[in-house]
Design a protein around this motif. Structure first.
Motif, mmCIF file in Angstrom:
data_model
loop_
_atom_site.group_PDB
_atom_site.id
_atom_site.type_symbol
_atom_site.label_atom_id
_atom_site.label_comp_id
_atom_site.label_asym_id
_atom_site.label_seq_id
_atom_site.Cartn_x
_atom_site.Cartn_y
_atom_site.Cartn_z
ATOM 1 N N MET B 10 0.818 -1.223 0.000
ATOM 2 C CA MET B 10 0.000 0.000 0.000
ATOM 3 C C MET B 10 0.846 1.264 0.000
ATOM 4 S SD MET B 10 -3.096 -0.747 2.489
ATOM 5 C CE MET B 10 -4.354 -1.880 2.025
ATOM 6 N N LYS B 11 2.141 1.099 0.338
ATOM 7 C CA LYS B 11 3.010 2.271 0.361
ATOM 8 C C LYS B 11 3.500 2.611 -1.044
ATOM 9 C CE LYS B 11 4.532 1.361 5.062
ATOM 10 N NZ LYS B 11 5.605 0.830 5.913
ATOM 11 N N LYS B 12 3.163 1.762 -1.992
ATOM 12 C CA LYS B 12 3.665 1.969 -3.355
ATOM 13 C C LYS B 12 2.521 2.415 -4.266
ATOM 14 C CE LYS B 12 7.020 -1.716 -2.760
ATOM 15 N NZ LYS B 12 7.371 -3.086 -3.079
ATOM 16 N N THR B 13 2.910 3.069 -5.359
ATOM 17 C CA THR B 13 1.892 3.367 -6.362
ATOM 18 C C THR B 13 2.140 2.442 -7.553
ATOM 19 O OG1 THR B 13 3.298 5.037 -7.334
ATOM 20 C CG2 THR B 13 1.624 5.821 -5.799
ATOM 21 N N GLY B 14 1.182 2.402 -8.453
ATOM 22 C CA GLY B 14 1.348 1.581 -9.649
ATOM 23 C C GLY B 14 0.901 2.379 -10.854
ATOM 24 N N PRO B 15 0.907 1.754 -12.028
ATOM 25 C CA PRO B 15 0.472 2.455 -13.234
ATOM 26 C C PRO B 15 -0.983 2.926 -13.093
ATOM 27 C CG PRO B 15 1.331 0.259 -13.736
ATOM 28 C CD PRO B 15 1.255 0.360 -12.265
ATOM 29 N N ASP B 16 -1.276 4.110 -13.602
ATOM 30 C CA ASP B 16 -2.641 4.677 -13.622
ATOM 31 C C ASP B 16 -3.257 4.770 -12.225
ATOM 32 O OD1 ASP B 16 -2.807 4.818 -16.520
ATOM 33 O OD2 ASP B 16 -2.890 2.647 -16.461
ATOM 34 N N SER B 17 -2.418 4.979 -11.220
ATOM 35 C CA SER B 17 -2.986 4.947 -9.867
ATOM 36 C C SER B 17 -3.735 6.231 -9.498
ATOM 37 C CB SER B 17 -1.928 4.586 -8.824
ATOM 38 O OG SER B 17 -0.855 5.462 -8.922
ATOM 39 N N ASP B 18 -3.827 7.176 -10.448
ATOM 40 C CA ASP B 18 -4.717 8.321 -10.190
ATOM 41 C C ASP B 18 -6.175 7.873 -10.221
ATOM 42 O OD1 ASP B 18 -5.225 9.781 -13.432
ATOM 43 O OD2 ASP B 18 -4.334 7.848 -12.987
ATOM 44 N N VAL B 19 -6.465 6.766 -10.914
ATOM 45 C CA VAL B 19 -7.840 6.247 -10.970
ATOM 46 C C VAL B 19 -7.931 4.825 -10.397
ATOM 47 C CG1 VAL B 19 -9.803 5.690 -12.476
ATOM 48 C CG2 VAL B 19 -8.357 7.660 -13.009
ATOM 49 N N VAL B 20 -6.938 3.996 -10.716
ATOM 50 C CA VAL B 20 -7.007 2.592 -10.270
ATOM 51 C C VAL B 20 -6.224 2.428 -8.968
ATOM 52 C CG1 VAL B 20 -6.636 0.175 -10.910
ATOM 53 C CG2 VAL B 20 -7.123 1.868 -12.679
ATOM 54 N N ILE B 21 -6.931 2.076 -7.911
ATOM 55 C CA ILE B 21 -6.286 1.906 -6.603
ATOM 56 C C ILE B 21 -5.507 0.596 -6.580
ATOM 57 C CG2 ILE B 21 -6.687 1.695 -4.098
ATOM 58 C CD1 ILE B 21 -7.696 4.340 -4.926
ATOM 59 N N SER B 22 -6.167 -0.502 -6.983
ATOM 60 C CA SER B 22 -5.474 -1.789 -6.937
ATOM 61 C C SER B 22 -6.062 -2.773 -7.937
ATOM 62 C CB SER B 22 -5.559 -2.381 -5.522
ATOM 63 O OG SER B 22 -6.909 -2.508 -5.143
ATOM 64 N N SER B 23 -5.265 -3.798 -8.253
ATOM 65 C CA SER B 23 -5.686 -4.877 -9.143
ATOM 66 C C SER B 23 -5.620 -6.180 -8.359
ATOM 67 C CB SER B 23 -4.721 -5.009 -10.325
ATOM 68 O OG SER B 23 -4.649 -3.794 -11.022
ATOM 69 N N ARG B 24 -6.625 -7.032 -8.562
ATOM 70 C CA ARG B 24 -6.659 -8.263 -7.779
ATOM 71 C C ARG B 24 -6.986 -9.465 -8.666
ATOM 72 N NH1 ARG B 24 -10.702 -10.903 -3.913
ATOM 73 N NH2 ARG B 24 -12.216 -10.048 -5.349
ATOM 74 N N ILE B 25 -6.267 -10.542 -8.440
ATOM 75 C CA ILE B 25 -6.587 -11.810 -9.104
ATOM 76 C C ILE B 25 -6.918 -12.818 -8.018
ATOM 77 C CG2 ILE B 25 -5.598 -13.786 -10.361
ATOM 78 C CD1 ILE B 25 -6.040 -11.526 -12.257
ATOM 79 N N ARG B 26 -8.030 -13.525 -8.173
ATOM 80 C CA ARG B 26 -8.369 -14.556 -7.206
ATOM 81 C C ARG B 26 -8.640 -15.870 -7.936
ATOM 82 N NH1 ARG B 26 -14.010 -15.611 -5.755
ATOM 83 N NH2 ARG B 26 -13.535 -17.040 -7.442
ATOM 84 N N LEU B 27 -7.991 -16.947 -7.467
ATOM 85 C CA LEU B 27 -8.223 -18.262 -8.061
ATOM 86 C C LEU B 27 -8.839 -19.180 -7.022
ATOM 87 C CD1 LEU B 27 -4.843 -18.785 -9.973
ATOM 88 C CD2 LEU B 27 -7.058 -18.258 -10.983
ATOM 89 N N ALA B 28 -9.944 -19.837 -7.386
ATOM 90 C CA ALA B 28 -10.585 -20.794 -6.475
ATOM 91 C C ALA B 28 -10.154 -22.199 -6.872
ATOM 92 C CB ALA B 28 -12.095 -20.658 -6.572
ATOM 93 N N ARG B 29 -9.649 -22.942 -5.896
ATOM 94 C CA ARG B 29 -9.185 -24.307 -6.152
ATOM 95 C C ARG B 29 -9.646 -25.231 -5.024
ATOM 96 N NH1 ARG B 29 -8.381 -22.349 -10.543
ATOM 97 N NH2 ARG B 29 -6.365 -21.962 -11.527
ATOM 98 N N ASN B 30 -9.863 -26.511 -5.357
ATOM 99 C CA ASN B 30 -10.191 -27.497 -4.331
ATOM 100 C C ASN B 30 -9.295 -28.705 -4.459
ATOM 101 O OD1 ASN B 30 -12.663 -26.720 -2.669
ATOM 102 N ND2 ASN B 30 -13.275 -26.145 -4.743
ATOM 103 N N VAL B 236 -11.777 -2.573 -20.610
ATOM 104 C CA VAL B 236 -12.850 -1.772 -20.003
ATOM 105 C C VAL B 236 -12.250 -0.774 -19.010
ATOM 106 C CG1 VAL B 236 -14.866 -1.873 -18.475
ATOM 107 C CG2 VAL B 236 -14.639 -3.503 -20.338
ATOM 108 N N THR B 237 -11.233 -1.221 -18.259
ATOM 109 C CA THR B 237 -10.608 -0.334 -17.282
ATOM 110 C C THR B 237 -9.986 0.883 -17.968
ATOM 111 O OG1 THR B 237 -10.133 -2.257 -15.917
ATOM 112 C CG2 THR B 237 -8.978 -0.234 -15.354
ATOM 113 N N HIS B 238 -9.327 0.657 -19.117
ATOM 114 C CA HIS B 238 -8.749 1.790 -19.855
ATOM 115 C C HIS B 238 -9.828 2.803 -20.225
ATOM 116 C CE1 HIS B 238 -4.579 0.828 -20.039
ATOM 117 N NE2 HIS B 238 -4.792 -0.382 -20.546
ATOM 118 N N GLN B 239 -10.998 2.277 -20.611
ATOM 119 C CA GLN B 239 -12.095 3.198 -20.950
ATOM 120 C C GLN B 239 -12.560 3.974 -19.730
ATOM 121 O OE1 GLN B 239 -15.277 1.863 -23.456
ATOM 122 N NE2 GLN B 239 -14.070 0.135 -24.167
ATOM 123 N N ILE B 240 -12.648 3.283 -18.592
ATOM 124 C CA ILE B 240 -13.089 3.947 -17.358
ATOM 125 C C ILE B 240 -12.085 5.046 -16.974
ATOM 126 C CG2 ILE B 240 -13.475 3.637 -14.869
ATOM 127 C CD1 ILE B 240 -14.410 0.747 -15.609
#
Lengths: 169, 343
Positions: B10-30, B236-240
């Motif tokens: 959270m102490k770092k910024t990333g690309p386009d962080s004026d609009v995008v706070i964070s990116s998340r990937i979630r994988l469900a596995r069993n 879609v994010t680029h458009q937003i």
């Protein structure tokens, strides 16, 4: 305890709801309780409710005809289709086989599709291929037994055993 | 780690962080041939944790640290929820659940949530592709030592049919103050739903939007490849981003005084208030962030606001103070923390 709605104020109001025959306790602060008061007509359009509606066909024109299917149980985990259709959650990987016809339909409704086209895990992928081969060999072995080609059947049996050892089954 | 106030990332910024706070990937596995968590016995749930534990003991190449949740206080668990490291659902399950975290807390592996494993990678700014690349590698690593339930036709098998196939939920958290001000958010939510994407509040399904923050994620997980799902969301994010930046420009050009007034009032209140609720603080932080992104406020770093958004939440606040507080005390302590950080 904090209000379950705003997670900010202390919960002072305890509301009990009966949903689908199950009692649910909700703890709210006075403000949230006041807002939700008189607005609850038992309508729940949450995604899970829509999903379970699809699963138990309760709005299907032939609803009554389908009820007999609800008795099917998964052999591995014992989950009945009836319970699954109420909770929207399957009990194990075998459930996908046990309820395959119904799941196929539902998947097409949810995802517009019923076939995975994405990532195949390396090890499990190999196992999938081996299992498929075992299935084919079993069929051939049964045919060999039926036509009394016992030598051929024994060869096939050994090949199946080898493959199963390979994947640790 | 968990004892620190906020996640390192959270102490770092990333690309386009004026609009995008964070990116998340979630994988469900069993795990194969172990009942899913809603049907599993205590021993089976333990077996799942042991499987992960053995894997980590054998080769912990991603530096994950396993925490059994039953060893944590409810406040600490809530704090992990506030940091988006575990789901509210996992924090409420009482036995045999755990989370494995990387030191920066970009990787979180939830164990025995609705699915046996829920792997999450969280990065600042628009870094969905990078988050997926990392999640894909961790997924391969998990699969080397654990038998994952996979079906040729249905893909990765999950407890809920809505996750089956790729088991992938990719999402971004965006900050849309200008589109909110010009009343365009409703239209955009309607448009987005037609593209197979869902818009949710800050803490997932059923939660409200606060501080003009929205989570956007894919709905379909079966029949599309991971790359297709992620590319769709990135486009879609680029458009937003473009729409939000346009709205900001227009507001600055047409309504400069109104905008400056809103931004500085928010800044003033945060800087000098002695009592403040979460809702009000989130609204004001959103306005100050907008001021920073537009270059109107220059003496605050935007990452401070990202950090504040987590620190001011009830559980984190109480963990920080080291005691349970009444709502009144929380309001006072919250205001104090904000004042200290904005001086």
């Amino acid at each position: 305890m904090l209000c379950q709605n705003c997670q900010e104020h202390d919960a002072k109001v305890h509301v009990s709801k009966i949903i689908n025959g199950e009692k649910e306790d909700i703890y709210l602060c006075e403000e949230c309780a006041h807002i939700s008061e008189g607005l609850d007509f038992g309508l729940d359009f949450s995604f899970n409710n829509l999903l379970t509606g699809l699963l138990n066909n309760q709005f299907h024109p032939h609803h009554k005809i389908n009820l007999s299917n609800h008795k099917i149980k998964c052999e591995f985990c014992g989950l009945s289709y009836d319970i699954f259709s109420k909770s929207g959650r399957l009990g194990c990987n075998e459930c996908y086989n046990s309820f395959t016809d119904k799941i196929d339909k539902v998947l097409r409704r949810i995802h517009g599709n019923n076939r995975h086209t994405g990532k195949v895990p390396k090890r499990a992928g190999e196992r999938v291929m081996v299992k498929r081969r075992v299935k084919e060999l079993r069929k051939l072995m049964d045919e060999a037994v039926a036509t009394e080609e016992f030598e051929r059947a024994a060869e096939l049996r050994d090949e199946i055993k080898e493959l199963k050892d390979e994947i640790g089954e | 780690m968990i004892d620190e106030l906020i996640s390192q990332w959270m102490k770092k910024t990333g690309p386009d962080s004026d609009v995008v706070i964070s990116s998340r990937i979630r994988l469900a596995r069993n795990l194969e041939n172990i009942k899913f968590t809603n049907q599993a016995s205590e021993d089976e749930l333990k077996e799942v944790i042991n499987n992960v534990n053995n894997l980590l003991l054998n080769d912990n190449k991603f530096g994950l640290n396993l925490l059994e949740l039953s060893n944590l206080s409810q406040n600490k668990k809530n704090m992990l929820v506030e940091r988006h490291l575990i789901s509210p659902d996992l924090s409420e399950r009482n036995i045999n659940n755990a989370v494995a975290l990387s030191s920066e807390e970009t990787i979180s592996l939830m164990i025995n949530e609705e699915d046996h494993l829920r792997l999450q990678v969280l990065l600042p700014g628009l870094q969905l592709q990078e988050a997926w690349d990392l999640a894909d590698k961790i997924d391969d690593y998990l699969e080397q030592g654990i038998n994952i339930a996979f079906d040729e036709k249905y893909g990765y098998l999950t407890a809920c049919p809505t996750n089956v196939g790729t088991g992938l939920r990719s999402s971004i958290m965006v900050h849309l103050p200008a589109l909110t001000m010009v009343n365009r958010v409703k239209n955009f939510i309607a448009a987005i739903s037609q593209l197979g994407l869902a818009v949710r509040g800050l803490y997932g399904e059923g939660t409200e939007t606060v501080g003009n923050l929205y989570q956007i994620s894919n709905q379909v997980t079966l029949g599309r490849s991971e790359d297709e799902i992620i590319e769709n969301l990135i486009e879609v994010t680029h458009q937003i981003i473009t729409q939000e930046r346009n709205a900001r420009e227009i507001l600055l050009k047409e309504k400069e005084m109104f905008l400056k007034d809103q931004i500085y009032r928010a800044y003033g209140t945060l800087k000098y208030a002695y009592k403040i609720s979460v809702e009000e603080a989130m609204k004001l932080i959103s306005n100050v962030r907008l001021g920073i992104d537009l270059g109107i406020i220059e003496d605050v770093e935007s990452t401070i606001l990202n950090q504040l958004m987590v620190i001011i939440r009830p559980a984190t606040l109480q963990v920080l103070k080291g005691e349970e507080m009444t709502i009144e005390d929380r309001h006072i302590y919250r205001a104090q923390l904000i004042r200290e950080r904005l001086q």
